[in-house]
Design a protein around this motif. Structure first.
Motif, PDB file in Angstrom:
ATOM      1  N   ASN A 164       0.821  -1.164  -0.120  1.00 50.02           N
ATOM      2  CA  ASN A 164      -0.026  -0.192   0.033  1.00 50.02           C
ATOM      3  C   ASN A 164       0.907   1.142  -0.026  1.00 50.02           C
ATOM      4  N   GLY A 165       0.159   2.459   0.177  1.00 46.31           N
ATOM      5  CA  GLY A 165       0.780   3.677  -0.273  1.00 46.31           C
ATOM      6  C   GLY A 165       1.687   4.038   0.827  1.00 46.31           C
ATOM      7  N   ALA A 166       1.201   3.629   2.252  1.00 48.92           N
ATOM      8  CA  ALA A 166       1.824   4.016   3.441  1.00 48.92           C
ATOM      9  C   ALA A 166       3.136   3.297   3.527  1.00 48.92           C
ATOM     10  N   SER A 167       2.922   1.881   3.109  1.00 44.93           N
ATOM     11  CA  SER A 167       4.338   0.806   3.232  1.00 44.93           C
ATOM     12  C   SER A 167       5.537   1.281   2.344  1.00 44.93           C
ATOM     13  N   CYS A 168       4.928   1.985   1.380  1.00 47.56           N
ATOM     14  CA  CYS A 168       5.764   2.482   0.101  1.00 47.56           C
ATOM     15  C   CYS A 168       6.665   3.591   0.818  1.00 47.56           C
ATOM     16  N   LEU A 169       5.923   4.532   1.341  1.00 46.27           N
ATOM     17  CA  LEU A 169       6.547   5.632   1.668  1.00 46.27           C
ATOM     18  C   LEU A 169       7.474   5.383   2.951  1.00 46.27           C
ATOM     19  N   GLU A 170       7.336   4.354   3.634  1.00 45.85           N
ATOM     20  CA  GLU A 170       8.003   4.247   4.799  1.00 45.85           C
ATOM     21  C   GLU A 170       9.257   3.336   4.309  1.00 45.85           C
ATOM     22  N   GLN A 171       9.156   2.395   3.330  1.00 44.29           N
ATOM     23  CA  GLN A 171      10.334   1.755   2.966  1.00 44.29           C
ATOM     24  C   GLN A 171      11.297   2.735   1.973  1.00 44.29           C
ATOM     25  N   ILE A 172      10.790   3.684   1.408  1.00 46.70           N
ATOM     26  CA  ILE A 172      11.691   4.648   0.999  1.00 46.70           C
ATOM     27  C   ILE A 172      12.272   5.444   1.797  1.00 46.70           C
ATOM     28  N   THR A 173      11.693   5.809   2.919  1.00 46.62           N
ATOM     29  CA  THR A 173      12.244   6.813   3.970  1.00 46.62           C
ATOM     30  C   THR A 173      13.382   5.946   4.700  1.00 46.62           C
ATOM     31  N   GLN A 174      13.114   4.751   5.073  1.00 44.46           N
ATOM     32  CA  GLN A 174      14.272   3.922   5.604  1.00 44.46           C
ATOM     33  C   GLN A 174      15.319   3.784   4.391  1.00 44.46           C
ATOM     34  N   ALA A 175      15.204   3.462   3.317  1.00 44.51           N
ATOM     35  CA  ALA A 175      16.287   3.332   2.188  1.00 44.51           C
ATOM     36  C   ALA A 175      16.961   4.795   2.128  1.00 44.51           C
ATOM     37  N   ALA A 176      16.318   5.810   2.337  1.00 43.13           N
ATOM     38  CA  ALA A 176      16.903   7.270   2.050  1.00 43.13           C
ATOM     39  C   ALA A 176      17.802   7.337   3.321  1.00 43.13           C
ATOM     40  N   GLU A 177      17.325   7.079   4.523  1.00 48.01           N
ATOM     41  CA  GLU A 177      18.346   7.069   5.730  1.00 48.01           C
ATOM     42  C   GLU A 177      19.445   6.232   5.401  1.00 48.01           C
TER      43      GLU A 177
ATOM     44  N   LEU B  93      18.653   4.833  -2.018  1.00 40.32           N
ATOM     45  CA  LEU B  93      17.342   5.108  -2.622  1.00 40.32           C
ATOM     46  C   LEU B  93      17.229   4.237  -3.944  1.00 40.32           C
ATOM     47  N   PRO B  94      15.996   3.708  -4.171  1.00 42.68           N
ATOM     48  CA  PRO B  94      15.792   2.832  -5.039  1.00 42.68           C
ATOM     49  C   PRO B  94      16.101   3.481  -6.463  1.00 42.68           C
ATOM     50  N   HIS B  95      16.492   2.817  -7.500  1.00 44.71           N
ATOM     51  CA  HIS B  95      16.908   3.417  -8.721  1.00 44.71           C
ATOM     52  C   HIS B  95      15.638   3.818  -9.448  1.00 44.71           C
ATOM     53  N   VAL B  96      14.528   3.066  -9.209  1.00 48.81           N
ATOM     54  CA  VAL B  96      13.249   3.329  -9.940  1.00 48.81           C
ATOM     55  C   VAL B  96      12.190   2.942  -9.205  1.00 48.81           C
ATOM     56  N   VAL B  97      10.996   3.878  -8.780  1.00 47.25           N
ATOM     57  CA  VAL B  97       9.924   3.400  -8.222  1.00 47.25           C
ATOM     58  C   VAL B  97       8.756   2.974  -9.141  1.00 47.25           C
ATOM     59  N   LEU B  98       8.177   1.814  -9.294  1.00 47.94           N
ATOM     60  CA  LEU B  98       7.111   1.538 -10.180  1.00 47.94           C
ATOM     61  C   LEU B  98       5.612   1.645  -9.192  1.00 47.94           C
TER      62      LEU B  98
ATOM     63  N   ARG C  12       9.848  15.721  -1.206  1.00 48.34           N
ATOM     64  CA  ARG C  12      11.389  15.157  -0.504  1.00 48.34           C
ATOM     65  C   ARG C  12      12.187  14.838  -1.640  1.00 48.34           C
ATOM     66  N   PHE C  13      11.798  14.231  -2.826  1.00 47.16           N
ATOM     67  CA  PHE C  13      12.844  14.032  -3.653  1.00 47.16           C
ATOM     68  C   PHE C  13      12.445  14.539  -5.285  1.00 47.16           C
ATOM     69  N   SER C  14      13.483  15.083  -5.770  1.00 51.95           N
ATOM     70  CA  SER C  14      13.134  15.366  -7.083  1.00 51.95           C
ATOM     71  C   SER C  14      13.183  14.299  -8.172  1.00 51.95           C
ATOM     72  N   PRO C  15      12.633  14.748  -9.318  1.00 59.07           N
ATOM     73  CA  PRO C  15      12.516  13.626 -10.283  1.00 59.07           C
ATOM     74  C   PRO C  15      13.949  13.069 -10.753  1.00 59.07           C
ATOM     75  N   LEU C  16      14.758  13.970 -10.701  1.00 56.31           N
ATOM     76  CA  LEU C  16      16.237  13.454 -10.706  1.00 56.31           C
ATOM     77  C   LEU C  16      16.925  12.483  -9.597  1.00 56.31           C
ATOM     78  N   GLU C  17      16.313  12.733  -8.584  1.00 59.63           N
ATOM     79  CA  GLU C  17      16.931  11.784  -7.510  1.00 59.63           C
ATOM     80  C   GLU C  17      16.131  10.621  -7.386  1.00 59.63           C
ATOM     81  N   LEU C  18      14.784  10.588  -7.807  1.00 60.99           N
ATOM     82  CA  LEU C  18      14.006   9.407  -7.543  1.00 60.99           C
ATOM     83  C   LEU C  18      13.009   9.301  -8.738  1.00 60.99           C
ATOM     84  N   PRO C  19      13.338   8.657  -9.609  1.00 61.03           N
ATOM     85  CA  PRO C  19      12.438   8.644 -10.936  1.00 61.03           C
ATOM     86  C   PRO C  19      11.273   7.489 -10.527  1.00 61.03           C
TER      87      PRO C  19
END
Length: 206
Positions: free
Chosen positions: A18-31, A35-40, A60-67
């Protein structure tokens, strides 16, 4: 399906339900600095929609940082425009073609790699320019100090008078050789005047 397709190509795939889980995983990855190379991102998800997740990520992230590539079954032009305006990098309609999706993902990874290389080159060039500016500043300061030292040499503006006193003039004092020559010349002129007076007096006596 997506996980199996990219895992077979050697990608590490993380799944969010779900969306909340997606945001949490990306936040942890950023810490972690990973960061993932691409988010589908699916347009329709339980709870938060794909558009809401994208809006949150773009804060938090620009299109250049997180496609982000949006996957959706919505085909209306208005829906596509809305997704692009939200900040997605690309848009793939469902049901998707595996070859097309794979090509779009790989293209985003290539673009991000190229941007990263450009950022590195730009950083190195900036350091070199800063170094050159610093050296130029030092050279300018050195030149200014040299000029100041040369101008600081004192210039005498006093010349000696015949009565031993000094007077101020607008010219620099003459060198000793010139002063001696002038003194001899003055004595010579004085002798000439005395000789003239003597000659005149002798003429009168005769």
């Amino acid at each position: 399906v997506v996980q199996a397709m990219f895992a077979a190509r050697g990608y590490h795939v993380a799944i969010a339900m779900n969306g909340a889980s997606c945001l949490e995983q990306i936040t942890q990855a950023a810490e972690r600095g990973q960061l993932p190379h691409v988010v589908l991102l699916d347009y329709m998800m339980p709870g938060m929609s794909g558009l809401d997740v994208c809006k949150s990520l773009r804060q938090r992230f620009s299109p250049l940082e997180l496609p982000i590539i949006m996957l959706t079954c919505k085909t209306a032009a208005e829906e596509v425009a809305k997704a692009l305006q939200t900040g997605v990098n690309d848009y793939v309609k469902k049901p998707f073609n595996r070859v097309e999706l794979s090509a779009r993902v790989e293209r985003q990874i290539e673009l991000m790699t190229e941007r990263g290389e450009l950022v590195d080159v730009n950083g190195r060039l900036k350091k070199e320019v800063d170094g050159l500016k610093s050296e130029l500043k030092k050279l300018k300061l050195g030149s200014l100090h040299s000029g100041a030292n040369g101008d600081a040499s004192p210039v005498s503006l006093n010349t000696a008078r015949s009565d031993g006193k000094h007077k101020s003039t607008g010219k620099a004092a003459a060198p000793p050789q010139l002063e001696a020559w002038e003194e001899v010349s003055q004595k010579g002129r004085s002798s000439d005047r005395k000789s003239t007076r003597l000659n005149s007096s002798h003429s009168q006596d005769l």
